[in-house]
Scaffold this motif. Structure first.
Motif, PDB file in Angstrom:
ATOM      1  N   THR A 198       0.815  -1.218   0.000  1.00 30.33           N
ATOM      2  CA  THR A 198       0.000   0.000   0.000  1.00 30.33           C
ATOM      3  C   THR A 198       0.849   1.269   0.000  1.00 30.33           C
ATOM      4  OG1 THR A 198      -0.218  -0.352   2.358  1.00 30.33           O
ATOM      5  CG2 THR A 198      -2.110  -0.929   1.031  1.00 30.33           C
ATOM      6  N   TYR A 199       2.167   1.112   0.099  1.00 29.39           N
ATOM      7  CA  TYR A 199       3.049   2.284   0.066  1.00 29.39           C
ATOM      8  C   TYR A 199       3.972   2.211  -1.148  1.00 29.39           C
ATOM      9  CZ  TYR A 199       1.588   3.518   4.761  1.00 29.39           C
ATOM     10  OH  TYR A 199       0.843   3.883   5.836  1.00 29.39           O
ATOM     11  N   LEU A 200       4.079   3.357  -1.808  1.00 29.26           N
ATOM     12  CA  LEU A 200       4.958   3.478  -2.972  1.00 29.26           C
ATOM     13  C   LEU A 200       6.393   3.053  -2.654  1.00 29.26           C
ATOM     14  CD1 LEU A 200       4.240   5.367  -5.701  1.00 29.26           C
ATOM     15  CD2 LEU A 200       6.057   6.705  -4.728  1.00 29.26           C
ATOM     16  N   ARG A 201       6.861   3.414  -1.441  1.00 29.51           N
ATOM     17  CA  ARG A 201       8.264   3.153  -1.104  1.00 29.51           C
ATOM     18  C   ARG A 201       8.583   1.665  -1.041  1.00 29.51           C
ATOM     19  NH1 ARG A 201       6.385   5.344   3.872  1.00 29.51           N
ATOM     20  NH2 ARG A 201       6.043   3.750   5.453  1.00 29.51           N
ATOM     21  N   GLU A 202       7.566   0.814  -0.958  1.00 26.94           N
ATOM     22  CA  GLU A 202       7.835  -0.626  -0.888  1.00 26.94           C
ATOM     23  C   GLU A 202       8.137  -1.220  -2.264  1.00 26.94           C
ATOM     24  OE1 GLU A 202       8.234  -1.719   2.020  1.00 26.94           O
ATOM     25  OE2 GLU A 202       7.180  -0.184   3.174  1.00 26.94           O
ATOM     26  N   VAL A 203       7.914  -0.452  -3.319  1.00 30.14           N
ATOM     27  CA  VAL A 203       8.186  -0.981  -4.657  1.00 30.14           C
ATOM     28  C   VAL A 203       9.204  -0.131  -5.418  1.00 30.14           C
ATOM     29  CG1 VAL A 203       5.965  -2.175  -4.830  1.00 30.14           C
ATOM     30  CG2 VAL A 203       6.154   0.158  -5.664  1.00 30.14           C
ATOM     31  N   GLN A 204       9.872   0.796  -4.706  1.00 32.94           N
ATOM     32  CA  GLN A 204      10.979   1.559  -5.291  1.00 32.94           C
ATOM     33  C   GLN A 204      12.253   1.141  -4.565  1.00 32.94           C
ATOM     34  OE1 GLN A 204       9.616   5.605  -4.536  1.00 32.94           O
ATOM     35  NE2 GLN A 204       9.214   5.941  -6.707  1.00 32.94           N
ATOM     36  N   ALA A 205      13.363   1.045  -5.307  1.00 33.73           N
ATOM     37  CA  ALA A 205      14.610   0.587  -4.672  1.00 33.73           C
ATOM     38  C   ALA A 205      15.114   1.607  -3.649  1.00 33.73           C
ATOM     39  CB  ALA A 205      15.673   0.314  -5.734  1.00 33.73           C
ATOM     40  N   PHE A 206      15.187   2.861  -4.042  1.00 33.14           N
ATOM     41  CA  PHE A 206      15.737   3.889  -3.153  1.00 33.14           C
ATOM     42  C   PHE A 206      14.769   5.064  -3.045  1.00 33.14           C
ATOM     43  CE2 PHE A 206      19.434   1.559  -4.775  1.00 33.14           C
ATOM     44  CZ  PHE A 206      20.052   1.208  -3.579  1.00 33.14           C
ATOM     45  N   PRO A 207      13.678   4.875  -2.305  1.00 34.64           N
ATOM     46  CA  PRO A 207      12.655   5.930  -2.230  1.00 34.64           C
ATOM     47  C   PRO A 207      13.059   7.047  -1.289  1.00 34.64           C
ATOM     48  CG  PRO A 207      12.065   4.149  -0.766  1.00 34.64           C
ATOM     49  CD  PRO A 207      13.364   3.749  -1.427  1.00 34.64           C
ATOM     50  N   MET A 208      12.290   8.116  -1.316  1.00 38.27           N
ATOM     51  CA  MET A 208      12.497   9.192  -0.351  1.00 38.27           C
ATOM     52  C   MET A 208      11.650   8.930   0.877  1.00 38.27           C
ATOM     53  SD  MET A 208      12.813  12.739  -2.135  1.00 38.27           S
ATOM     54  CE  MET A 208      13.932  12.923  -3.498  1.00 38.27           C
ATOM     55  N   THR A 209      12.085   9.517   1.978  1.00 34.10           N
ATOM     56  CA  THR A 209      11.272   9.420   3.191  1.00 34.10           C
ATOM     57  C   THR A 209      10.115  10.408   3.069  1.00 34.10           C
ATOM     58  OG1 THR A 209      12.444  11.173   4.307  1.00 34.10           O
ATOM     59  CG2 THR A 209      13.335   8.948   4.566  1.00 34.10           C
ATOM     60  N   ARG A 210       9.175  10.294   3.991  1.00 36.36           N
ATOM     61  CA  ARG A 210       8.041  11.230   3.984  1.00 36.36           C
ATOM     62  C   ARG A 210       8.499  12.671   4.141  1.00 36.36           C
ATOM     63  NH1 ARG A 210       4.051   7.512   7.369  1.00 36.36           N
ATOM     64  NH2 ARG A 210       6.086   6.550   7.658  1.00 36.36           N
ATOM     65  N   GLY A 211       9.682  12.824   4.776  1.00 37.86           N
ATOM     66  CA  GLY A 211      10.214  14.173   4.957  1.00 37.86           C
ATOM     67  C   GLY A 211      10.996  14.664   3.737  1.00 37.86           C
ATOM     68  N   GLY A 212      11.005  13.879   2.646  1.00 40.25           N
ATOM     69  CA  GLY A 212      11.694  14.311   1.433  1.00 40.25           C
ATOM     70  C   GLY A 212      13.205  14.128   1.479  1.00 40.25           C
ATOM     71  N   GLN A 213      13.701  13.195   2.291  1.00 44.85           N
ATOM     72  CA  GLN A 213      15.141  12.906   2.336  1.00 44.85           C
ATOM     73  C   GLN A 213      15.409  11.674   1.479  1.00 44.85           C
ATOM     74  OE1 GLN A 213      17.531  14.539   4.313  1.00 44.85           O
ATOM     75  NE2 GLN A 213      15.953  16.023   4.856  1.00 44.85           N
ATOM     76  N   THR A 214      16.541  11.676   0.761  1.00 42.30           N
ATOM     77  CA  THR A 214      16.866  10.530  -0.078  1.00 42.30           C
ATOM     78  C   THR A 214      17.329   9.352   0.773  1.00 42.30           C
ATOM     79  OG1 THR A 214      19.072  11.447  -0.335  1.00 42.30           O
ATOM     80  CG2 THR A 214      17.520  11.860  -2.110  1.00 42.30           C
ATOM     81  N   SER A 215      17.174   8.152   0.229  1.00 43.20           N
ATOM     82  CA  SER A 215      17.699   6.953   0.881  1.00 43.20           C
ATOM     83  C   SER A 215      19.215   7.000   0.845  1.00 43.20           C
ATOM     84  CB  SER A 215      17.262   5.703   0.121  1.00 43.20           C
ATOM     85  OG  SER A 215      15.898   5.482   0.244  1.00 43.20           O
ATOM     86  N   VAL A 216      19.844   6.532   1.898  1.00 45.03           N
ATOM     87  CA  VAL A 216      21.289   6.329   2.018  1.00 45.03           C
ATOM     88  C   VAL A 216      22.078   7.642   1.936  1.00 45.03           C
ATOM     89  CG1 VAL A 216      23.298   4.988   1.257  1.00 45.03           C
ATOM     90  CG2 VAL A 216      20.998   4.050   0.946  1.00 45.03           C
TER      91      VAL A 216
END
Ligand code: ASP
Length: 463
Positions: free
Chosen positions: A423-441
């Motif tokens: 149900t969340y976009l971030r579960e199907v993207q390799a390196f998604p952004m957080t809800r606060g708009g910060q990049t992964s890693v």
């Protein structure tokens, strides 16, 4: 001995001495014997270090997630130890040597199960470890398979894959742009594409007739469960088509692809419903047609929503487009548009694809004559100069033999969310952004250095 063997193939090497490489999924030290589960991209296998094995000393030092190369004998398990429900449950690797290729610090969180409950910022910081978990591996592979099969379908149907620019002009797609300052032209900016809309239409002018692209779209919108700054679209455009042609092509592609992946489509052809009826029946233009039982099976309930109003009033009382300013009205309403009459009643050729509660795609037949696009911008209150500034390049192309055309963009993430039940976009993207708009890693957004700012002619207004 042969080179590296994938653990999924070990069943074909019973009685042989083999070499495998991968990660230590689990280590179970039973004192006299040490058991391991080793993991590579193809799956898991159990290994055992027997009491007198020369590998015993090193086995004691090894921890979970170490990267190792292991040599051992592939043995059939005795009948009573067979675990029929597990991959390689009928074999075991009798370990002779273990080489540590790289040790690992302990995991910052448990990656052996479902990581969706772990703090979002921790998952983002260590996204590469999160991605090792079984669910995330599956989600990324489902995504890859979906895209691969769509590509195969489109190539088989005479589409050409063409990339369009990332650094471009602001497009009127209805969202805020992400902009990139220009060093060569201080004070001027590129915009990242909200979609390849205008370029794909220009490719129709160029005579490609059938284009597609797995395109990144970037929109500075408020972040939600099913919406991020970046998403991927399967973007396509076709020449000499009607609404029915594009919808039929998309329906055939989606059906071919998802059925090959083992899913069931609830209704074929996909049901069609008007925007008005959808709002009356479901109170929204996206809805879930599945029964409770179907929600747990691999059922996809696709439907088309059509007959959207072309225009709506802004808060300031001006007309603006509801979906896409480049669309054509339905043929019966073209005259109203051209005369500027009954603006609120004009319906557009927009078709939205809905599935299991998500809006998974949308497209339309486009205005391909300059006077039609001009009429749309006139309704929205543009002057001749404003029009020229905004879409002059499109009007020019339309004066040079642009064929009738239409297309669609499917949201890859939402499509894959339907396939994986996420149900969340971030579960199907390799390196998604957080809800606060910060990049992964990595740590964007970040300030620029003084030197960079100077080069770009920018000054930061400290708030
Ligand atoms: N450009 C549209 C969008 O991104 C899709 C389309 O009309 O093809 O929503």
């Amino acid at each position: 001995m042969q080179g590296r063997i994938l653990v999924a193939d070990l069943g074909n090497h019973i009685g042989e001495l083999v070499s495998i490489s991968g990660w230590v999924d689990v280590r179970r030290d039973q004192g006299k014997m040490v058991f391991f589960d080793f993991r590579d991209r193809s799956g898991l296998v159990q290994g055992v270090v027997l009491p007198k094995s020369p590998a015993m000393e090193i086995a004691k030092d090894i921890r979970n997630e170490y990267v190792v190369r292991v040599e051992g004998l592939v043995n059939k398990r005795p009948e009573k130890n067979v675990q029929a429900d597990r991959q390689n449950g009928d074999i075991e690797l009798e370990i002779q040597t273990i080489e540590i290729l790289n040790p690992s610090e302990p995991m910052p969180f448990d990656i052996s199960g479902d990581t969706s409950g772990i703090d979002e910022n921790v998952r983002a910081e260590y996204r590469y470890l999160d991605l090792r978990s079984k669910r995330m591996q599956k989600n990324m592979r489902v995504r890859s398979e979906f895209i691969r099969r769509c590509r195969e379908y489109l190539f088989a149907n005479d589409f050409t894959e063409i990339e369009t620019p990332l650094l471009t002009e602001s497009t009127p797609e209805g969202s805020r742009d992400f902009v990139v300052p220009s060093r060569l032209h201080p004070g001027k900016f590129y915009a990242l594409p909200q979609s390849p809309q205008q370029y794909k239409q220009l490719l129709m002018t160029a005579g490609f007739e059938r284009y597609f692209q797995i395109a990144r779209a970037v929109r500075d919108e408020d972040l939600r469960a099913d919406r991020g700054f970046e998403h991927t679209q399967l973007d396509l455009e076709m020449s000499f088509v009607t609404m029915d042609d594009v919808m039929a092509a998309v329906e055939d592609m989606v059906t071919t692809v998802v059925e090959a992946m083992g899913y069931t489509i609830q209704q074929k052809p996909f049901p069609r419903i008007s925007y008005k009826d959808a709002m009356e029946k479901y109170g929204a233009d996206k809805f879930d047609l599945r029964t409770e039982n179907e929600k747990t099976a691999k059922v996809l309930a696709y439907a088309w929503v059509v007959n959207f109003p072309f225009f709506e009033k802004t808060d300031e009382g001006e007309w603006t487009f509801t979906h896409n300013p480049f669309s054509m009205p339905i043929p019966e309403h073209l005259e109203w548009l051209m005369k500027g009459e009954h603006i609120g009643d004009i319906l557009t050729t927009q078709y939205d694809l809905v599935c299991n509660g998500f809006e998974t795609g949308g497209g339309s037949i486009r205005a391909h004559k300059p006077e039609i696009l001009e009429a749309v911008y006139k309704v929205m209150g543009f002057s001749n100069e404003g029009l020229e500034e905004r879409v002059g390049h499109m009007l020019k192309a339309f004066r040079h033999g642009t064929p009738p055309h239409g297309g669609i963009a499917l949201g890859i993430e939402r499509m894959v969310m339907n396939l994986t039940g996420e149900t969340y976009l971030r579960e199907v993207q390799a390196f998604p952004m957080t809800r606060g708009g910060q990049t992964s890693v990595m740590k964007a957004p970040k300030p620029l250095t003084e030197k960079q700012l100077k080069e770009l002619g920018l000054k930061i207004d400290k708030k």
